[in-house]
Design an enzyme around this catalytic site. Structure first.
Site, mmCIF file in Angstrom:
data_model
loop_
_atom_site.group_PDB
_atom_site.id
_atom_site.type_symbol
_atom_site.label_atom_id
_atom_site.label_comp_id
_atom_site.label_asym_id
_atom_site.label_seq_id
_atom_site.Cartn_x
_atom_site.Cartn_y
_atom_site.Cartn_z
ATOM 1 N N ARG A 62 -8.644 -16.399 70.710
ATOM 2 C CA ARG A 62 -7.378 -15.655 70.743
ATOM 3 C C ARG A 62 -6.555 -16.010 71.967
ATOM 4 O O ARG A 62 -5.382 -16.373 71.861
ATOM 5 C CB ARG A 62 -7.654 -14.149 70.758
ATOM 6 C CG ARG A 62 -8.386 -13.641 69.537
ATOM 7 C CD ARG A 62 -9.076 -12.330 69.832
ATOM 8 N NE ARG A 62 -8.144 -11.331 70.330
ATOM 9 C CZ ARG A 62 -7.599 -10.389 69.580
ATOM 10 N NH1 ARG A 62 -7.919 -10.301 68.311
ATOM 11 N NH2 ARG A 62 -6.763 -9.534 70.087
ATOM 12 N N THR A 63 -7.187 -15.916 73.141
ATOM 13 C CA THR A 63 -6.442 -16.188 74.371
ATOM 14 C C THR A 63 -6.019 -17.654 74.423
ATOM 15 O O THR A 63 -4.907 -17.985 74.819
ATOM 16 C CB THR A 63 -7.296 -15.810 75.599
ATOM 17 O OG1 THR A 63 -7.668 -14.444 75.475
ATOM 18 C CG2 THR A 63 -6.529 -16.004 76.887
ATOM 19 N N LYS A 80 -25.045 -30.991 81.333
ATOM 20 C CA LYS A 80 -26.009 -31.883 81.995
ATOM 21 C C LYS A 80 -26.231 -31.509 83.449
ATOM 22 O O LYS A 80 -26.769 -32.283 84.221
ATOM 23 C CB LYS A 80 -25.521 -33.334 81.913
ATOM 24 C CG LYS A 80 -25.428 -33.874 80.498
ATOM 25 C CD LYS A 80 -24.869 -35.297 80.505
ATOM 26 C CE LYS A 80 -24.214 -35.648 79.184
ATOM 27 N NZ LYS A 80 -23.022 -36.478 79.383
ATOM 28 N N ARG A 110 -10.903 -19.948 81.891
ATOM 29 C CA ARG A 110 -11.632 -18.760 81.443
ATOM 30 C C ARG A 110 -13.101 -19.006 81.756
ATOM 31 O O ARG A 110 -13.642 -20.063 81.448
ATOM 32 C CB ARG A 110 -11.420 -18.571 79.932
ATOM 33 C CG ARG A 110 -12.422 -17.651 79.232
ATOM 34 C CD ARG A 110 -12.273 -16.184 79.553
ATOM 35 N NE ARG A 110 -11.041 -15.600 79.050
ATOM 36 C CZ ARG A 110 -10.957 -14.767 78.001
ATOM 37 N NH1 ARG A 110 -12.043 -14.421 77.346
ATOM 38 N NH2 ARG A 110 -9.796 -14.280 77.625
ATOM 39 N N HIS A 139 -7.789 -10.389 84.395
ATOM 40 C CA HIS A 139 -7.184 -11.071 83.262
ATOM 41 C C HIS A 139 -5.683 -10.806 83.383
ATOM 42 O O HIS A 139 -5.114 -10.015 82.631
ATOM 43 C CB HIS A 139 -7.755 -10.499 81.958
ATOM 44 C CG HIS A 139 -7.431 -11.305 80.738
ATOM 45 N ND1 HIS A 139 -6.653 -12.440 80.761
ATOM 46 C CD2 HIS A 139 -7.788 -11.137 79.438
ATOM 47 C CE1 HIS A 139 -6.539 -12.925 79.538
ATOM 48 N NE2 HIS A 139 -7.226 -12.159 78.718
#
Ligand code: ZN
Lengths: 307, 433
Positions: A54-55, A82, A104, A132
């Protein structure tokens, strides 16, 4: 402003500026060809260590409407798996010649760390439980569409504040714009200390609802009942859910908000989410214009905006 | 004057012009060293070889109760050699190496390996053995077999022994061996998932916290177990006002408990974590201002017996991770003395008690380290210029790692020379090998 890491980077004036710019981009988005050349030639990278379709879609749409080039750094297929350090990853991406990183991450503070290591602008698209900021900005914008100003509004933020980056950014933004914020939650879902938070706190939702101008419901994650934070989701709903009965306590013009995705039947009853008081889909719609404003503010020169 | 060439170990020389400070007091005197021992302490001694100590304190070598040398297993972060060089530059003539290596130092062979590596180090390397096999907190390690090699301190540091019954048994068993158990105080269930001090800062930063009570519960329990068993307990790196108060009360009741504090717990608060710089991540975590004040007061009034560094090197790439994934720990050996001099405002003898003879007693090495500077004593000495100012530059530290939280900080007080069993291993702030 070089980065958008926290709502605090903006302050009240900065928030107002973003909201003003958002007005212009709402207008752009309503055009038949919703696109301006404001960020032509700029490259933005999505660095999403945590799934959030969504974001990311919201940011992606915003960037496309500003004519920016975008790249997705897919964490699952990259060297991150890795054992490469966070810093190595970020410096490799920057070496490709980019203008902004939208980050994010499930860990609080990662955008701060990255901003120390790169020259590109860093936008925090959500870091752990911490912040946020673009969500808070779109929340402010959405409230302002219904009410002239946030000043003096009584806003109740209900639910899992402790684990919520949305709550932390919203508290900063709402109070910066003069709203009176009350946190409503069981004590297990509040941060251990609220020292320095300009908020009231209660666990009694029924007492708060009749006076609230805005009720902001946080997403209730199902894991919480396995961490001894709650006896059960059922009990949570009984005490802190916005059920149909409880919604009757609301003033007629009260606004109901939620950052999505909703757990219908847990923190919000299905019927309540569909009431005219609920602005949840407007929040999503405004997300694109707000993110256009943020990207433009960080990367635009100021000359290209044709409003 | 400064010496221009290194001394041979059995050569003689005089440490000239300094103020000798030890447990017996303070006096102007020169110190003649011969064949690894102190040959004379008197005014106006002469010898063709001179180590200049004008304006300096000549003290027994410092003793660190809490050093992570990382060998074996994490040699990219530190080795016995590099850690001992950092120690010598910090004024230490002895360190106690913590057993949370990979594998853990939980048996005689593993202990012997580190002791052998330490034989050629720039300071005396003593070993703390693990209390339980693999530091897993399930089964008693062979304490007697390690004690036979000279191990006097045992700890599962990195973790506390969670099982109260097992800790009781360990204390009872240790009592017969005449060794001391040292506890990393942390109730793991309460601390679980935490990465910094729980409080206003952790709440604002959205970082899961570790409450002070996670430490205090184990301090409380081990005071009770020390009373039950009649066996001494040493508390590692105390960080909270509540811990300090309980240790003070236990001492007042005559219980045989001792305690140490790390320099970062008397100089830094959890506010340092505001920028998510992982160099400030440590366990126990940096606490609040009231805790820092309590630790300082306890160092001044004798409630806390020792300053111990908890020197915990980590490679750069390990620290360049998200805050909640980076390992806890910070360097300490090269800055501890200067932080004490700069920050604590104690008289020199009191500070040196915390850094030298009191930790030497807890480590069970008083015969070799920390003793009065008198004829016949082993020449383990440090010469400190208490007025020299310097700036901490991570790239100039002798440790293999760079994770000091004091980069750029101006400190007062610098080690000029360190003498190990008569060998000047540090001269004019330069390691000699
Ligand atoms: Zn420890």
């Amino acid at each position: 402003m070089k980065h958008l890491l926290s709502v605090n980077d903006l302050g009240a004036d900065g928030i107002e500026e973003v909201l003003r710019l958002t007005d212009s981009f709402v207008e752009v988005s309503a055009r038949s060809i919703p696109k301006v050349p404001a960020l032509r030639g700029k490259t933005i990278v999505w660095l999403f260590y945590e799934d959030s379709t969504r974001t990311r879609l919201s940011f992606e749409t915003a960037a496309k409407r500003l004519s920016a080039d975008t790249m997705n750094f897919s964490v699952s297929t990259s060297s991150v798996k890795k054992g490469e350090s966070l810093r190595d990853t970020v410096e490799t991406i920057e070496a490709m010649g980019i203008d902004a990183l939208v980050v994010r991450h499930a860990s609080a503070g990662v955008p701060w760390q990255i901003s120390q290591w790169v020259d590109a602008a860093v936008v925090n698209a959500g870091d752990g439980w911490h912040e946020h900021p673009t969500q808070a900005l779109l929340d402010c914008y959405t409230i302002r569409q219904r009410r002239q100003s946030l000043h003096g509004l009584r806003i109740a933020i209900v639910g899992d504040v402790k684990h919520s980056r949305v709550a932390r950014s919203d508290v900063l933004a709402f109070t910066a714009l003069g709203a009176e914020v009350t946190l409503v939650a069981p004590p297990t879902l509040l941060p251990p200390s609220l020292e320095g938070w300009p908020v009231d706190v209660t666990s009694d939702l029924d007492a708060v609802l009749p006076k609230a101008d805005v009720v902001y419901l946080l997403r209730m994650q199902k894991e919480r009942q396995h961490e001894s934070l709650l006896p059960s989701l059922r009990e949570y709903t009984a005490l802190w859910g916005l059920t149909r009965d409880r919604a009757r306590l609301l003033a007629d013009d009260a606004i109901v908000m939620h950052p999505g995705p909703m757990n219908r039947g847990v923190e919000i009853a299905a019927e309540v989410a569909d009431l005219p008081n609920a602005v949840i889909t407007q929040q999503v719609a405004n997300g694109v214009a707000v993110r256009m404003a943020v990207l433009y503010l960080l990367l635009g020169s100021g000359a290209e905006l044709v409003a | 004057m400064s010496p221009s060439q290194p001394f041979a170990i059995d050569s003689a020389y005089v440490i000239k012009g300094g103020t000798v400070v030890d447990a017996t007091g303070s006096r102007q005197a020169d110190v003649l060293v011969k064949k690894g021992r102190i040959a004379a302490v008197d005014k106006a001694l002469d010898h063709k070889h001179v180590i200049d100590a004008a304006g300096c304190i000549v003290a027994p070598g410092l003793v660190d109760l809490h050093t992570h040398l990382r060998e074996p297993g994490r040699e990219e972060a530190e080795t016995v050699e590099s850690g001992s060089r950092a120690a010598a530059l910090g004024g230490y003539t002895a360190v106690v190496a913590m057993p949370n290596t990979e594998p853990a130092l939980d048996n005689a062979a593993a202990v012997r390996q580190v002791l052998d590596l330490g034989a050629t180090a720039l300071c005396d390397v003593r070993v703390a053995g693990a209390i339980t096999v693999g530091r897993r907190g399930e089964q008693l390690a062979p304490l007697g077999e390690m004690a036979a090699l000279g191990v006097r301190l045992f700890t599962d540091d990195g973790n506390g022994v969670q099982d109260s019954r097992l800790m009781r048994r360990a204390l009872e068993y240790a009592g017969a061996l005449g060794v001391t158990l040292a506890q990393h105080c942390e109730d793991e269930a309460l601390a679980s998932g935490g990465h910094m001090n729980e409080g206003a800062w952790s709440s604002r930063l959205g970082v899961p916290g570790i409450p002070a009570e996670a430490e205090e519960l184990m301090v409380l329990r081990d005071i009770a177990l020390s009373r039950l068993t009649g066996t001494p307990v040493h508390f590692l790196h105390l960080s909270t006002a509540g811990s300090v108060a309980m240790v003070g009360a236990a001492k007042a009741q005559g219980l045989r408990v001792t305690a140490e504090a790390a320099p970062h717990h008397f100089t830094l608060t959890d506010a340092e974590c505001a920028g998510y710089d992982t160099v400030f991540k440590v366990n126990p975590p940096l606490r609040g201002e009231a805790d820092v004040a309590a630790v300082r007061a306890a160092l001044a009034d004798g409630t806390i017996d020792a300053i111990a560094t908890d020197h915990a090197p980590h490679a750069l790439e390990a620290k360049e991770q998200p805050f909640d994934q980076a390992p806890p720990g910070m360097l300490g050996l090269e800055t501890a003395l200067a932080l004490g001099l700069t920050e604590l405002g104690l008289d020199h003898q009191r500070l040196l008690a915390l850094l030298s003879w009191q930790p030497a007693r807890i480590a069970g090495i008083s015969g070799e380290h920390g003793g009065p500077i008198v004829e016949g004593a082993s020449a383990n000495l440090t010469v400190i210029d208490p007025a020299a100012t310097w700036v901490v530059e991570p790239e100039h530290l002798a440790s293999r790692s760079r994770n000091t939280p004091y980069a750029g900080r101006k400190l007062t007080g610098k080690v000029r020379h360190t003498i190990l069993r008569g060998e000047p291993v540090v001269l004019d702030a330069e390691a000699q090998r």
